[in-house]
Design an enzyme around this catalytic site. Structure first.
Site, PDB file in Angstrom:
ATOM      1  N   ARG A  88       6.177   0.234   4.603  1.00  0.00           N
ATOM      2  CA  ARG A  88       5.996  -0.410   5.914  1.00  0.00           C
ATOM      3  C   ARG A  88       6.689  -1.760   5.912  1.00  0.00           C
ATOM      4  O   ARG A  88       6.382  -2.602   5.068  1.00  0.00           O
ATOM      5  CB  ARG A  88       4.505  -0.625   6.197  1.00  0.00           C
ATOM      6  CG  ARG A  88       3.679   0.648   6.033  1.00  0.00           C
ATOM      7  CD  ARG A  88       3.167   1.136   7.360  1.00  0.00           C
ATOM      8  NE  ARG A  88       2.634   2.479   7.212  1.00  0.00           N
ATOM      9  CZ  ARG A  88       1.472   2.870   7.734  1.00  0.00           C
ATOM     10  NH1 ARG A  88       0.733   2.023   8.415  1.00  0.00           N
ATOM     11  NH2 ARG A  88       1.075   4.121   7.587  1.00  0.00           N
TER      12      ARG A  88
ATOM     13  N   GLU B 131       6.209  -4.445   7.196  1.00  0.00           N
ATOM     14  CA  GLU B 131       5.325  -5.468   7.764  1.00  0.00           C
ATOM     15  C   GLU B 131       5.947  -6.827   7.459  1.00  0.00           C
ATOM     16  O   GLU B 131       6.180  -7.148   6.306  1.00  0.00           O
ATOM     17  CB  GLU B 131       3.936  -5.429   7.091  1.00  0.00           C
ATOM     18  CG  GLU B 131       3.380  -4.044   6.854  1.00  0.00           C
ATOM     19  CD  GLU B 131       2.330  -3.667   7.869  1.00  0.00           C
ATOM     20  OE1 GLU B 131       2.208  -4.379   8.885  1.00  0.00           O
ATOM     21  OE2 GLU B 131       1.651  -2.646   7.653  1.00  0.00           O
TER      22      GLU B 131
ATOM     23  N   ARG C 226      -4.057  -8.155   2.735  1.00  0.00           N
ATOM     24  CA  ARG C 226      -4.382  -6.729   2.734  1.00  0.00           C
ATOM     25  C   ARG C 226      -3.207  -5.831   3.117  1.00  0.00           C
ATOM     26  O   ARG C 226      -3.381  -4.635   3.305  1.00  0.00           O
ATOM     27  CB  ARG C 226      -5.588  -6.473   3.636  1.00  0.00           C
ATOM     28  CG  ARG C 226      -5.381  -6.911   5.053  1.00  0.00           C
ATOM     29  CD  ARG C 226      -6.657  -6.858   5.860  1.00  0.00           C
ATOM     30  NE  ARG C 226      -6.306  -6.734   7.258  1.00  0.00           N
ATOM     31  CZ  ARG C 226      -5.742  -7.710   7.968  1.00  0.00           C
ATOM     32  NH1 ARG C 226      -5.486  -8.889   7.421  1.00  0.00           N
ATOM     33  NH2 ARG C 226      -5.423  -7.512   9.228  1.00  0.00           N
ATOM     34  N   HIS C 227      -2.023  -6.418   3.232  1.00  0.00           N
ATOM     35  CA  HIS C 227      -0.826  -5.625   3.522  1.00  0.00           C
ATOM     36  C   HIS C 227       0.196  -5.738   2.403  1.00  0.00           C
ATOM     37  O   HIS C 227       0.422  -6.819   1.866  1.00  0.00           O
ATOM     38  CB  HIS C 227      -0.155  -6.089   4.817  1.00  0.00           C
ATOM     39  CG  HIS C 227      -0.908  -5.726   6.048  1.00  0.00           C
ATOM     40  ND1 HIS C 227      -1.769  -6.586   6.663  1.00  0.00           N
ATOM     41  CD2 HIS C 227      -0.936  -4.574   6.766  1.00  0.00           C
ATOM     42  CE1 HIS C 227      -2.296  -5.981   7.728  1.00  0.00           C
ATOM     43  NE2 HIS C 227      -1.813  -4.760   7.812  1.00  0.00           N
TER      44      HIS C 227
ATOM     45  N   GLU D 260     -10.023  -2.459   7.170  1.00  0.00           N
ATOM     46  CA  GLU D 260      -9.752  -1.058   7.506  1.00  0.00           C
ATOM     47  C   GLU D 260      -9.315  -0.312   6.250  1.00  0.00           C
ATOM     48  O   GLU D 260      -8.366  -0.707   5.585  1.00  0.00           O
ATOM     49  CB  GLU D 260      -8.642  -0.976   8.563  1.00  0.00           C
ATOM     50  CG  GLU D 260      -8.342   0.473   8.944  1.00  0.00           C
ATOM     51  CD  GLU D 260      -7.078   0.629   9.787  1.00  0.00           C
ATOM     52  OE1 GLU D 260      -6.891  -0.146  10.742  1.00  0.00           O
ATOM     53  OE2 GLU D 260      -6.290   1.540   9.473  1.00  0.00           O
TER      54      GLU D 260
ATOM     55  N   SER E  89      -7.509   5.543   8.600  1.00  0.00           N
ATOM     56  CA  SER E  89      -7.417   5.978   9.998  1.00  0.00           C
ATOM     57  C   SER E  89      -7.231   7.485  10.005  1.00  0.00           C
ATOM     58  O   SER E  89      -6.525   8.020   9.153  1.00  0.00           O
ATOM     59  CB  SER E  89      -6.201   5.352  10.685  1.00  0.00           C
ATOM     60  OG  SER E  89      -6.458   4.008  11.014  1.00  0.00           O
TER      61      SER E  89
ATOM     62  N   ARG F  52      -6.229  -0.551  -0.849  1.00  0.00           N
ATOM     63  CA  ARG F  52      -7.345  -1.213  -0.153  1.00  0.00           C
ATOM     64  C   ARG F  52      -8.691  -0.720  -0.678  1.00  0.00           C
ATOM     65  O   ARG F  52      -9.625  -1.505  -0.833  1.00  0.00           O
ATOM     66  CB  ARG F  52      -7.256  -0.950   1.350  1.00  0.00           C
ATOM     67  CG  ARG F  52      -6.141  -1.752   1.969  1.00  0.00           C
ATOM     68  CD  ARG F  52      -6.386  -1.952   3.439  1.00  0.00           C
ATOM     69  NE  ARG F  52      -5.201  -2.550   4.035  1.00  0.00           N
ATOM     70  CZ  ARG F  52      -4.966  -2.567   5.332  1.00  0.00           C
ATOM     71  NH1 ARG F  52      -5.837  -2.012   6.157  1.00  0.00           N
ATOM     72  NH2 ARG F  52      -3.886  -3.141   5.807  1.00  0.00           N
TER      73      ARG F  52
HETATM   74  P1  ATP Z   1      -3.671  -2.242   9.609  1.00  0.00           P
HETATM   75  O1  ATP Z   1      -4.077  -2.160  11.051  1.00  0.00           O
HETATM   76  O2  ATP Z   1      -4.743  -2.753   8.714  1.00  0.00           O
HETATM   77  O3  ATP Z   1      -2.342  -2.892   9.396  1.00  0.00           O
HETATM   78  P2  ATP Z   1      -2.737   0.423  10.039  1.00  0.00           P
HETATM   79  O4  ATP Z   1      -3.685   0.877  11.099  1.00  0.00           O
HETATM   80  O5  ATP Z   1      -1.384  -0.028  10.421  1.00  0.00           O
HETATM   81  O6  ATP Z   1      -3.443  -0.713   9.141  1.00  0.00           O
HETATM   82  P3  ATP Z   1      -2.526   3.153   9.204  1.00  0.00           P
HETATM   83  O7  ATP Z   1      -1.185   3.489   9.743  1.00  0.00           O
HETATM   84  O8  ATP Z   1      -3.716   3.577   9.970  1.00  0.00           O
HETATM   85  O9  ATP Z   1      -2.583   1.574   8.935  1.00  0.00           O
HETATM   86  O10 ATP Z   1      -2.572   3.675   7.688  1.00  0.00           O
HETATM   87  C1  ATP Z   1      -3.718   4.293   7.104  1.00  0.00           C
HETATM   88  C2  ATP Z   1      -4.266   3.433   5.978  1.00  0.00           C
HETATM   89  O11 ATP Z   1      -3.240   3.093   5.032  1.00  0.00           O
HETATM   90  C3  ATP Z   1      -4.818   2.105   6.428  1.00  0.00           C
HETATM   91  O12 ATP Z   1      -6.150   2.230   6.902  1.00  0.00           O
HETATM   92  C4  ATP Z   1      -4.741   1.284   5.155  1.00  0.00           C
HETATM   93  O13 ATP Z   1      -5.828   1.560   4.291  1.00  0.00           O
HETATM   94  C5  ATP Z   1      -3.467   1.800   4.508  1.00  0.00           C
HETATM   95  N1  ATP Z   1      -2.334   0.925   4.838  1.00  0.00           N
HETATM   96  C6  ATP Z   1      -1.570   0.985   5.939  1.00  0.00           C
HETATM   97  N2  ATP Z   1      -0.623   0.045   5.927  1.00  0.00           N
HETATM   98  C7  ATP Z   1      -0.778  -0.629   4.767  1.00  0.00           C
HETATM   99  C8  ATP Z   1      -0.095  -1.729   4.165  1.00  0.00           C
HETATM  100  N3  ATP Z   1       0.938  -2.298   4.751  1.00  0.00           N
HETATM  101  N4  ATP Z   1      -0.537  -2.165   2.959  1.00  0.00           N
HETATM  102  C9  ATP Z   1      -1.585  -1.584   2.367  1.00  0.00           C
HETATM  103  N5  ATP Z   1      -2.261  -0.545   2.873  1.00  0.00           N
HETATM  104  C10 ATP Z   1      -1.871  -0.076   4.071  1.00  0.00           C
HETATM  105 MG    MG Z   2      -5.006   2.398  11.134  1.00  0.00          MG
END
Ligand code: ATP
Ligand code: MG
Length: 426
Positions: free
Chosen positions: A212, A214, A220-221, A349, A352, A400
């Protein structure tokens, strides 16, 4: 045969053993040298009195320095005054490798280090029992999760991480150069695990990296994370939640039972509920509204998550999300609400998931509604034309989940070699 330090107990008094590891510390007191030897399982004291071990061996032991790698053959001596009530009288010492000193980081932790310094010297940082405890707990969690999946009839799969443009929305993707074509690193196995539902494999799981882009740096990312993903056929959102609950509670119990020592090293008291509460998005809003402004249809801000986290305390599901803030493949419950859920631990979180749309026409319409083009999804949409069963699934962030299991505030501590905006090495 080599054994671990943890296997040496006072009742082995008099036995000859072989150990190997790192010199945790050396202390010479005239005609006596104390060496603390450290291996994966702990430490043990080696005591070398000159008059017992002889001139030559004494000199060799005295020459040892912090983090040298040694092999020791010695006699177990029960001694109440020694740490753990037992020590080793060395008979033979082999110096397998010397460490350069000064060390960039002190594994004995007499000198504390910042996280950045620790990550820069991760191989040394990992020699600390506290840091090893994190990865032993992580390994236990992954083992437990796999055990549950196999017990529940899931098949482990591997989907591609090099993907063509359209994944889910086009944001947060890392572009890569792929011969003449445009390609990206996979942000989620979503489309592939759904396509597998059309294959008849019925229940699949994958534990693999997601990438990702980000931009923000949070605790937490990461830019490369490990996702525990499942997809199950002939299932709805409730079935997927039940499975997630089972996986999480089993992992908590397995870590509690099998990693007591590591939990103690980290000072973690695990929070193991009997079951996981479920609240709807609307109910969550009622709780949040009292403290932070929020409108129906808004995604939860960081502040909103914190308010909810305070109120809910432990693990909880948030269900029935507005469709407009969930991905296009979410199955609608009605016009505005989707059969989607998040699993939270306090304000974090963890996962999902949702029941997915399995009907071709509805899926095409949903893609368009999100402002995306169905043409970009042809390879995926094909799988929905020739017999796609209803299905549901989720993605659980392994890093996480490890944060929660090890009581760490920063996700970087739970990953061997984390990748973030600033860090691409080691
Ligand atoms: P957030 O809103 O916390 O950025 P997200 O909703 O974008 O997360 P999802 O696409 O729903 O993330 O991904 C499913 C799961 O994967 C998340 O609940 C989280 O536990 C994990 N996850 C997602 N993106 C990341 C990241 N950049 N770093 C670490 N863990 C991640
Ligand atoms: Mg999510």
């Amino acid at each position: 045969m080599r054994i671990y330090t943890s296997e040496i107990t006072p009742d082995k008094d008099g036995e000859i053993v072989e150990l190997a590891g790192w010199v945790h510390s050396v202390r010479a007191l005239g005609k006596l040298v104390f060496v603390i030897l450290r291996d994966r399982e702990g430490t043990i004291q080696i005591v070398a009195p000159k008059q017992k071990v002889g001139e030559e061996l004494f000199k060799k032991i005295k020459s040892l320095g912090q983090e040298d790698v040694i092999k020791v053959k010695g006699k177990v001596v029960a001694n109440e005054k020694a740490p753990g009530g037992v020590e080793i009288l060395p008979l033979e010492v082999e110096i397998l490798n010397r460490a350069v000193r000064p060390l960039p980081l002190d594994p004995a932790e007499k000198v504390p280090a910042e996280l950045d310094t620790r990550l820069d010297n991760r191989f040394l940082d990992l020699r600390k029992p506290k840091v090893q405890a994190i990865f032993k707990i992580r390994s236990e969690m992954l083992k437990s999760v796999r055990d549950t999946f196999y017990k529940e009839g899931f098949i482990e799969v591997n989907t591609p991480k090099l993907v063509a443009s359209c994944t889910e929305g086009g944001t947060e993707l890392f572009p890569i150069s792929y011969f003449e074509k445009e390609a990206f690193l996979g942000q989620s196995p979503q489309l592939y695990k759904q396509m597998l539902m059309a294959s008849g494999l019925d229940r699949v799981f994958e534990i693999a990296p997601i990438f990702r882009a980000e931009e923000h740096n949070t605790r937490r990312h990461l830019n490369e994370a490990i996702s525990i993903d499942i997809e199950m056929a002939f299932a709805d959102d409730k079935d997927a939640m039940d499975m997630l609950e089972k996986v999480v509670l089993n992992a908590l119990n397995d870590v509690y039972e099998n990693r007591e020592k590591e939990l103690n090293i980290l000072g973690v008291k695990l929070d193991i509920p009997e079951k996981i509460d479920r609240i709807t998005y609307d109910e969550a809003l009622e709780i949040i509204k009292n403290k932070v402004p929020i409108e129906w249809g808004d995604d939860l801000s960081r502040e909103a998550e914190k308010v909810l986290g305070e109120e809910m305390g432990s693990y909880y599901f948030i269900t029935d999300w507005p469709l407009e803030i969930r991905p296009f493949y979410t199955m609608p419950k009605d016009e505005k609400i989707g059969k989607a859920f998040d699993l939270m631990y306090k304000d974090l979180e963890l996962s999902s998931g949702a029941q997915r749309i399995h009907l071709y026409d509805l899926l095409v319409e949903s893609i368009k509604k999100k402002g995306l083009s169905p043409e970009g999804f042809t390879f995926y949409l094909e799988a929905f034309k020739y017999g796609m069963p209803p299905h549901a699934g989720w993605g659980l962030g392994a890093d996480r989940f490890t944060m929660v299991l090890t009581g760490r505030e920063n996700i970087r501590e739970c990953v061997l070699f984390p990748r973030d905006r600033q860090r691409l090495t080691p």
